[in-house]
Design an enzyme around this catalytic site. Structure first.
Site, PDB file in Angstrom:
ATOM      1  CG  ASP A  65      -1.977  -1.012   1.232  1.00  0.00           C
ATOM      2  OD1 ASP A  65      -2.271  -1.524   0.135  1.00  0.00           O
ATOM      3  OD2 ASP A  65      -2.534  -1.307   2.306  1.00  0.00           O
ATOM      4  CG  ASP A  79     -12.437  -4.991  -2.624  1.00  0.00           C
ATOM      5  OD1 ASP A  79     -11.437  -5.684  -2.896  1.00  0.00           O
ATOM      6  OD2 ASP A  79     -12.380  -3.761  -2.415  1.00  0.00           O
TER       7      ASP A  79
END
Lengths: 187, 247
Positions: free
Chosen positions: B11, B130
């Site tokens: 990230d 997701d």
């Protein structure tokens, strides 16, 4: 040693350029005069052929004169007579054969896979033997000029002064760098 | 089929690799280029950088990070996060990324997938999904996207996606194992490569995921420790997973 990269629009040309510079090559814009010309490969066949424009003739003339060209991924497929992609696209016609859609497994074919020689007469294929390189493609070359395969798919093509690879040496870590180094050492 | 892939996920925000729980309390854990190169040396088959700058105040663009990564990392990498247009995606590929990943922007406007695939080639277009309970979540998994996961996966394939990155939200960060049932449903529903994400706690979990998908995304299991990746590769080989001979 200087190398020119044929540019034809969107795509990851910078990685090819960085890989060559790491190996000590100078990158020039002189596609006709460079020691080695690279036809990189990202995008789709039709937009790439349109984007090549006048470079198409320069590449054909290079090949006719026996000057080295390295085609990478789509760059290999563009060198063929034609591609099935985008409803049929005429290629450069440097290498006899055509690019056809992959079938029978997950497509695109993405990931690392070993390369095996298809003939014992190609030094390029023998040196790549057993090495794993990174592939990312939905089409493959069908041509008698294939000198190495990967899982049955054409992986390296040689025809006169043209060498084409279906994998991405510029993205294949140490094995890819060794491959590019050999390409540079032969010109 | 090419060899199974292990893909560390980093990230990034403000030009740094960050770590946080549900994007809260972000902590700086390193430089993306250094960590990326260390994972690459440690046998990563590809890397994924997820730009979460949208959630923080940032002056460093994802394109700058991609350009720096490309200078040092010689394996393929994907950039995701905040890509809404073909221009966004093109800038990342021109900087040196090999693939881009879209999620909420594709849910909001599915035609985006076609635009990206036509211009960049399917192999460069990853759609991140997701999923929780067979339903798609959007906006960093905070909203229900009102779509069935398998149906959305099929639509992504039809529109030209080249790969699916499937994160099981209820497993993410738990280290309890991947959602193998969901992954098997997707394997049967589409002909694209699938990257499994969410739940890796040990080598057996990863081996199980690679039995039903083509690649495993590794995030919290690595703890930003490249040495852990080297260990995992050895453990996976011992379990009979054919990884490339990289490290």
């Amino acid at each position: 040693l200087n190398v020119a990269i044929a540019r034809y629009g969107a795509g990851n040309v910078r990685s090819v350029e960085l890989a060559l510079r790491r190996l000590g090559a100078d990158v020039t814009d002189d596609l006709a005069g460079a020691d080695l010309a690279i036809l990189p490969g990202v995008g789709s066949a039709r937009s790439a052929m349109e984007g090549l424009g006048a470079s198409a003739d320069v590449l054909r003339e290079r090949h006719a004169a026996g000057k080295p060209i390295l085609g990478i991924c789509l760059g290999l497929q563009l060198a063929l007579d034609e591609s099935e992609e985008d409803g049929g696209v005429e290629g450069l016609g440097i290498v006899p054969g055509r690019a056809v859609r992959l079938h029978g497994e997950r497509v695109p074919r993405i990931g690392w896979a070993a390369v095996e020689p298809a003939t014992s007469v190609s030094d390029v294929a023998l040196r790549a033997s057993g090495e794993a390189y990174w592939f990312a493609h939905s089409y493959e070359a069908k041509t008698d000029a294939t000198v190495a395969t990967s899982e049955g798919h054409s992986a390296i093509v040689e025809h006169g002064s043209f060498t084409g690879v279906q994998f991405h040496p510029e993205k294949s870590g140490a094995a890819g760098a060794r491959f590019l180094e050999q390409c540079l050492s032969r010109v | 089929m090419p060899l199974p892939r292990l893909i560390p996920c980093l990230d990034v925000a403000g030009g740094r690799v960050v770590k946080g729980v549900k994007f809260q309390g972000l902590r700086d854990v390193g430089d993306p280029v250094e960590l990326g190169a260390a994972y690459s040396d440690g046998g990563a088959d590809e890397l994924v950088f997820l730009d979460i700058s949208a959630t923080v105040d940032s002056k460093v663009s994802a394109v700058d990070v991609a350009a720096r990564v490309a200078e040092q990392v010689t394996i393929p990498f994907t950039f995701g996060g905040g890509i809404r247009t073909l221009q966004d995606a093109t800038a990342l590929l021109e900087a040196g990324a090999d693939k881009i990943s879209v999620n909420s922007a594709a849910l909001a406007r599915p035609e985006l997938i076609e635009e990206l695939a036509r211009a960049l080639g399917s192999q460069a277009v990853v759609v991140a999904i997701d999923t929780e309970g067979g339903r798609v979540r959007s906006h960093a998994a905070t909203r229900d996207a009102a779509r069935d996961t398998v149906e959305w996966a099929r639509e992504c394939e039809q529109r030209g996606a080249g790969e699916l990155l499937v994160t099981s939200i209820d497993r993410d960060g738990t280290q309890d194992g991947y959602d193998l049932e969901q992954l098997a449903l997707l394997r049967d529903a589409v002909g694209l490569p699938v990257i499994a994400s969410g739940g890796a706690g040990n080598a057996q979990h990863i081996a199980d995921a690679l039995g039903v998908s083509q690649a495993a995304l590794l995030a919290s299991i690595l703890h930003e420790q490249p040495a852990r990746l080297i260990e995992l590769r050895a453990e996976l080989r011992a379990l009979g997973v054919p990884l490339r001979d990289a490290a």
